[in-house]
Design a protein around this motif. Structure first.
Motif, PDB file in Angstrom:
ATOM      1  N   THR A  60      47.340 -33.536  88.047  1.00 40.36           N
ATOM      2  CA  THR A  60      47.772 -32.884  89.675  1.00 40.36           C
ATOM      3  C   THR A  60      48.942 -33.815  89.894  1.00 40.36           C
ATOM      4  OG1 THR A  60      45.737 -34.205  90.176  1.00 40.36           O
ATOM      5  CG2 THR A  60      45.530 -32.240  90.132  1.00 40.36           C
TER       6      THR A  60
ATOM      7  N   THR B  55      52.236 -34.589  97.063  1.00 40.07           N
ATOM      8  CA  THR B  55      51.922 -33.115  97.589  1.00 40.07           C
ATOM      9  C   THR B  55      53.116 -32.576  98.653  1.00 40.07           C
ATOM     10  OG1 THR B  55      50.355 -33.698  98.969  1.00 40.07           O
ATOM     11  CG2 THR B  55      49.381 -33.206  96.489  1.00 40.07           C
TER      12      THR B  55
ATOM     13  N   GLN C  32      43.664 -38.483  95.571  1.00 40.31           N
ATOM     14  CA  GLN C  32      43.661 -38.622  94.594  1.00 40.31           C
ATOM     15  C   GLN C  32      43.908 -40.272  94.362  1.00 40.31           C
ATOM     16  OE1 GLN C  32      46.704 -36.963  92.036  1.00 40.31           O
ATOM     17  NE2 GLN C  32      45.999 -37.654  90.106  1.00 40.31           N
TER      18      GLN C  32
ATOM     19  N   THR D 250      55.088 -31.200  93.858  1.00 41.74           N
ATOM     20  CA  THR D 250      54.812 -29.692  93.594  1.00 41.74           C
ATOM     21  C   THR D 250      56.175 -29.109  94.139  1.00 41.74           C
ATOM     22  OG1 THR D 250      53.938 -29.946  95.799  1.00 41.74           O
ATOM     23  CG2 THR D 250      52.508 -29.754  94.202  1.00 41.74           C
TER      24      THR D 250
END
Lengths: 457, 175
Positions: free
Chosen positions: A9, A13, A294, A451
């Motif tokens: 991931t 973000t 995370q 992202t």
């Protein structure tokens, strides 16, 4: 060229671009701080000034104002010293060891964690100095100076002197490592500066950095080598702190497992403090895209690992005390667990061994509230660990006629409060005037782990 | 060739494009003055033909110096200059000297290497930076070409730079 993982991931973000990183972090330095910052600053300054009164009295009257007695000659002062040094360890672990292991998640948290290290070591250094009584002469006594300066050469056989060299080296190297990392970010702030004062100040702080390829290449080899030097250094520091106890002949201290036990305890409490500070910073500065759940989960995993090592160390100590067959050793541990300080031992066991195991549940280690609460619990537990090791080993010494209890006075508490004042004042000043996230490093991973740019390709 | 302090500045928005541009500009026999970026670009030093930094060697030498100083200091002070009986042990022996020797090795190695870095890169608080484009510390990468050091005409270089994917090609001169 670029490899986009379908398994991992993203670390950053919110579709951030390189320019967003500059904007999001610099705006905190440029803008007026939020009201909560002033409130936090007021609280920590109150701590600082109440503490300053206690420190002044301690220095003026001597350490007789503390609750120490003939039997318990070390108590809160050394407990606090070891506790603060331990807290510092997480910063170096994040910036140095995780760099060597190429852990990119360190990049969002290393700046603040290293700042925490430096402030924690300052707090730690305060205690041995004030314990020397005449603290203004402290520096002079511990340096290897010739006899004409008033004393013999320092004793290089003493673990207390090893501590002087270990802690001062640790402080210096951490400070240099942190500052080298700050230079490119100061240059960013300099180039955005709107007013003359900040242009001059950040201009001086940035050392004229412009980010040429040659400088970056040197910068990267300096970072790598500093990480390589800081890694054994950080392990040596708490090892040497544990030698203060382990090389003595006091039952309860004379233990060969102290070095690894102290080092893992240090990392354990340090990560807890990093979490406490970062959860607040993240919330106040809205850094959720940079420090994601995370990151917090990774830190909680380190807490389970080191907390479990500490737990095993506690049990090993008990087992070895029994297995050694030495009555004094057996008594020391029996007294720890069931004597007048049983409550301190129970607190230590609960906070360090039992509650951190809750992080095995994913729901708990990804919950911000649970993490915040448990991180404070861990630091309470780790303070009690040092208190238990120091005070319960001393208070019932070899002659029952000299057995005693330790009761802290206002000045014990006040001096501890003083270091909290210093620590939080420095941290809040750092959060206001310095970039709290290493912009240059985060920018370098934006493409591979964010992202954002995926959509552009 | 001497510099006339006139530079052609190619501005790029992406590190991979910058890296490729460096390679193609050099392939066109144009001398690059320097590349500036907000974060390190991996492989750019090889692309520019820079040699590996000798800082690791400097660090090792400073470390060796620190170790030597630390051991000499301890053995000389306690073993020779003023011998003291401490706990009935030898005046001087190696094992208790290990911690301080280790710490001083690390300290002098780190400080020496960082000082070498700051001197080599000429970084100091009162330095006035030579900024080719104000955005190099934000989100742009810059390839600077010294016009005085290249034979090709400005327009030709400009065209080659623009073809490598530069967002802007500017001129910059310093007095």
């Amino acid at each position: 060229m670029e490899v986009v993982s379908s398994v991992r991931t993203p670390l950053i973000t919110g579709g951030k671009t390189v320019g967003d990183v500059t904007q999001d972090i610099c705006v905190r330095v440029e803008a007026k701080p939020p009201k909560s910052w002033f409130l936090a600053m007021a609280i920590s300054l109150t701590f600082l000034f109440v503490g300053l009164y206690a420190v002044f009295t301690t220095a003026w009257e001597g350490i007789g104002v503390w609750g120490l007695n003939k039997t318990v000659g070390w108590a809160w002062d050394i407990t606090n010293f070891v506790w603060w040094v331990g807290i510092g360890h997480a910063g170096t672990l994040i910036s140095a060891i995780l760099l060597l292991f190429r852990q990119k998640w360190r990049m969002s948290i290393n700046r603040a964690a290293e700042a925490m290290t430096i402030f924690a070591v300052i707090c730690a250094l305060f205690f041995p100095f004030i314990h020397m009584g005449r603290l203004w002469l402290g520096f002079y006594w511990v340096m290897p100076l010739p006899n004409t300066f008033g004393s013999l050469w320092v004793n290089f056989n003493s673990p207390l002197l090893w501590d002087v060299f270990a802690i001062s080296t640790y402080f210096t190297v951490s400070l240099v490592f942190w500052y080298i990392g700050l230079i490119p970010d100061f240059a960013t702030i300099r180039d955005r500066a709107k007013n003359k004062v900040s242009a001059v100040i950040y201009g001086a702080l940035s050392f004229g950095w412009v980010g040429s390829a040659k400088d970056w290449s040197r910068y990267e080899s300096v970072s790598l080598i500093l990480a390589g030097l800081a890694t054994p250094l950080v392990l040596s520091v708490h090892t040497i702190v544990s030698f203060d106890f382990a090389t003595s002949i006091i039952p309860g201290w004379h233990t060969t497992i102290f070095p690894p036990y102290f080092v893992s305890g240090a990392v354990f409490s340090g990560f807890a403090m990093v979490l406490t500070l970062l959860l607040i910073t993240r919330k106040v500065y809205k850094l959720e895209d940079y420090i994601s759940v995370q990151h917090i989960e990774f830190m909680n995993i380190i807490i389970i690992v080191t907390g479990s090592i500490v737990g095993i160390a506690y049990l090993t100590e008990l087992f070895i005390a029994w297995y050694s067959g030495v009555p004094a050793e057996q008594y020391a541990f029996l007294n720890r667990a069931t004597g007048p300080y049983w409550w301190a031992y129970a607190t230590m066991m609960t906070c360090n061994v039992v509650t951190p195991q809750l992080f095995w549940f994913k729901k708990i280690r990804t919950s911000l509230w649970a993490t915040f609460f448990l991180s404070i619990i861990v630091n309470i537990g780790m303070w009690f660990e040092r208190f238990v090791i120091i005070v319960t080993s001393l208070h019932r010494d070899f002659l029952p006629s000299s057995w005693a209890m330790f009761y802290p006075t206002f000045y014990d508490v006040g001096d501890y409060l003083f270091t909290f004042g210093i620590f939080f004042t420095f941290f809040f000043l750092f959060a206001k005037f310095f970039p709290v996230i290493n912009m240059a490093e985060v920018k370098s991973i934006i493409k591979s782990t964010s992202t954002s740019d995926k959509a552009l390709k | 060739m001497a510099t006339n302090n006139k530079y052609l500045v190619g501005v790029y928005g992406d590190d991979d494009i910058t890296l490729k541009a460096v390679k193609s500009i050099r392939a066109a026999n144009i001398k690059i003055h320097e590349v500036f970026s907000p974060f390190p670009i991996h492989g750019i030093d090889e692309a520019l033909g820079y040699k590996h930094s000798r800082l690791p060697k400097a660090a090792f030498m400073f470390g060796a110096l620190g170790l030597t100083l630390a051991l000499t200091m301890q053995f000389w002070m306690l073993g020779y200059d003023w011998q003291m009986i401490i706990g009935g042990k030898n005046f001087a022996s190696l094992p208790p000297f290990v911690p301080v020797s280790f710490e001083l090795t690390v300290l002098i190695s780190a400080l020496g290497m960082v000082a070498t870095f700051l001197i080599a890169s000429d970084l100091k608080p009162y330095k006035k930076p030579k900024i080719f484009d104000i955005r190099i510390t934000d989100d742009k990468h810059v390839i600077a070409i010294d016009l005085g050091q290249n034979k090709l005409a400005k327009e030709e270089i400009s065209k080659i730079v623009a073809d490598t994917g530069a967002e802007e090609v500017n001129e910059k001169s310093f007095d």
